[in-house]
Design a protein around this motif. Structure first.
Motif, PDB file in Angstrom:
ATOM      1  N   CYS A  29      -0.051   8.459   2.185  1.00  0.00           N
ATOM      2  CA  CYS A  29       1.048   7.553   1.863  1.00  0.00           C
ATOM      3  C   CYS A  29       1.865   7.300   3.128  1.00  0.00           C
ATOM      4  CB  CYS A  29       1.921   8.166   0.769  1.00  0.00           C
ATOM      5  SG  CYS A  29       3.300   7.119   0.277  1.00  0.00           S
ATOM      6  N   SER A  53      -1.731   4.514   0.013  1.00  0.00           N
ATOM      7  CA  SER A  53      -0.502   3.782  -0.295  1.00  0.00           C
ATOM      8  C   SER A  53       0.190   3.399   1.007  1.00  0.00           C
ATOM      9  CB  SER A  53       0.405   4.672  -1.152  1.00  0.00           C
ATOM     10  OG  SER A  53       1.574   3.992  -1.493  1.00  0.00           O
ATOM     11  N   GLU A  76      -5.076   1.660  -2.114  1.00  0.00           N
ATOM     12  CA  GLU A  76      -4.932   1.300  -3.527  1.00  0.00           C
ATOM     13  C   GLU A  76      -3.615   0.593  -3.811  1.00  0.00           C
ATOM     14  OE1 GLU A  76      -5.475   4.902  -5.734  1.00  0.00           O
ATOM     15  OE2 GLU A  76      -7.579   5.088  -5.157  1.00  0.00           O
ATOM     16  N   THR A  77      -2.577   0.928  -3.055  1.00  0.00           N
ATOM     17  CA  THR A  77      -1.259   0.339  -3.272  1.00  0.00           C
ATOM     18  C   THR A  77      -0.735  -0.218  -1.959  1.00  0.00           C
ATOM     19  OG1 THR A  77      -0.794   1.939  -5.017  1.00  0.00           O
ATOM     20  CG2 THR A  77       1.090   0.784  -4.082  1.00  0.00           C
ATOM     21  N   LEU A 102      -7.780  -2.409  -3.430  1.00  0.00           N
ATOM     22  CA  LEU A 102      -6.415  -2.476  -3.968  1.00  0.00           C
ATOM     23  C   LEU A 102      -6.392  -2.449  -5.487  1.00  0.00           C
ATOM     24  CD1 LEU A 102      -4.442  -5.129  -1.856  1.00  0.00           C
ATOM     25  CD2 LEU A 102      -4.166  -2.654  -1.867  1.00  0.00           C
ATOM     26  N   LYS A 103      -5.423  -1.710  -6.019  1.00  0.00           N
ATOM     27  CA  LYS A 103      -5.172  -1.674  -7.461  1.00  0.00           C
ATOM     28  C   LYS A 103      -3.790  -2.248  -7.782  1.00  0.00           C
ATOM     29  CE  LYS A 103      -8.159   2.294  -8.249  1.00  0.00           C
ATOM     30  NZ  LYS A 103      -8.247   3.683  -8.670  1.00  0.00           N
ATOM     31  N   VAL A 104      -2.865  -2.124  -6.812  1.00  0.00           N
ATOM     32  CA  VAL A 104      -1.504  -2.615  -6.990  1.00  0.00           C
ATOM     33  C   VAL A 104      -1.083  -3.338  -5.718  1.00  0.00           C
ATOM     34  CG1 VAL A 104       0.910  -1.960  -7.376  1.00  0.00           C
ATOM     35  CG2 VAL A 104      -0.912  -0.691  -8.513  1.00  0.00           C
ATOM     36  N   PHE A 107       3.919  -4.146  -6.186  1.00  0.00           N
ATOM     37  CA  PHE A 107       4.371  -3.547  -7.448  1.00  0.00           C
ATOM     38  C   PHE A 107       3.734  -4.182  -8.681  1.00  0.00           C
ATOM     39  CE2 PHE A 107       8.079  -3.072  -4.543  1.00  0.00           C
ATOM     40  CZ  PHE A 107       7.984  -1.701  -4.364  1.00  0.00           C
ATOM     41  N   LYS A 109       0.187  -4.735 -10.846  1.00  0.00           N
ATOM     42  CA  LYS A 109      -1.196  -4.324 -11.044  1.00  0.00           C
ATOM     43  C   LYS A 109      -2.111  -5.534 -10.852  1.00  0.00           C
ATOM     44  CE  LYS A 109      -4.155  -2.062 -14.411  1.00  0.00           C
ATOM     45  NZ  LYS A 109      -4.246  -1.481 -15.749  1.00  0.00           N
ATOM     46  N   LEU A 178       0.557   3.571 -12.379  1.00  0.00           N
ATOM     47  CA  LEU A 178       0.917   2.161 -12.267  1.00  0.00           C
ATOM     48  C   LEU A 178       2.095   1.834 -13.173  1.00  0.00           C
ATOM     49  CD1 LEU A 178      -2.617   0.525 -12.272  1.00  0.00           C
ATOM     50  CD2 LEU A 178      -1.118   0.906 -10.329  1.00  0.00           C
ATOM     51  N   ILE A 181       5.350   2.584 -11.455  1.00  0.00           N
ATOM     52  CA  ILE A 181       5.647   1.571 -10.437  1.00  0.00           C
ATOM     53  C   ILE A 181       6.127   0.289 -11.102  1.00  0.00           C
ATOM     54  CG2 ILE A 181       4.622   0.100  -8.647  1.00  0.00           C
ATOM     55  CD1 ILE A 181       2.832   2.505  -7.927  1.00  0.00           C
TER      56      ILE A 181
END
Length: 193
Positions: A29, A53, A76-77, A102-104, A107, A109, A178, A181
């Motif tokens: 992170c 992140s 991922e973020t 990436l998932k997010v 902020f 999804k 998620l 967030i």
């Protein structure tokens, strides 16, 4: 492992290997908000980094860099709110396409429909840049204005005290899902922290 960097000067910053200690191999992170970062040097991160992140909120990033695809394979973020790059047409779809892990993003999804739209626009092969992808890489935003939700969130954050900002960062750092967030984002949009 987390690393938070806070700039003490107002000059534009290039994120390069000198800014990140070499022994941070397990870094997951990286919080780099409010540092006036304008560019990420190609040699800053190894290709096999563990960053999941990356918070670059409120910097000065104006354009995409091809290294985002190669250097952030575990990401991922990603938060780029408050950067001029967010004003580019197709910014969100291209970012999702450019960094498939990436998932997010900002902020929010990532939805499967956004991935499909990215492949329609920029191609199914993420290793090759079609004409539209090359155009996205060559674009740069000179616009310092923020739109809609970005401006709303930015205005709320500007009004926060230093303690409230610190508390918000702690919430973001310790968020484990998620949903957490999304709750933080919704609170910011509503002016409640």
């Amino acid at each position: 492992m987390r690393l938070t960097v806070k700039s003490i000067n107002e000059a534009p910053v290039i994120l390069n290997p000198e800014n990140i200690p070499p022994n941070f191999t397990n870094l997951e992170c990286l919080l780099l908000s409010n540092n006036n970062i304008s560019y990420i040097d190609e040699d800053t991160f190894s290709s096999n980094n563990n960053i999941k992140s990356l918070m670059l909120y409120n910097n000065n990033i104006k354009s995409f860099q091809p290294i985002m695809k190669d250097k952030f394979t575990n990401l991922e973020t990603l938060v780029l709110l408050g950067n001029p790059i967010t004003e580019l047409d197709n910014y969100r779809i291209f970012t999702i396409w450019l960094i498939p892990s990436l998932k997010v993003l900002d902020f929010q999804k990532i939805k499967n429909l956004e991935r499909i739209e990215g492949e329609k626009l920029f191609g199914k092969n993420h290793d090759e840049f079609n004409q539209l992808a090359l155009e996205m890489l060559s674009k740069s935003s000179n616009n310092g204005q923020l739109n809609g939700n970005n401006k709303q969130v930015d205005n709320v954050v500007k009004k926060l005290s230093d303690n409230e900002k610190e508390e918000l960062l702690k919430k973001l750092e310790t968020a484990t899902s998620l949903e957490e967030i999304e709750k933080i984002e919704e609170a910011l949009k509503n002016g409640v922290v």
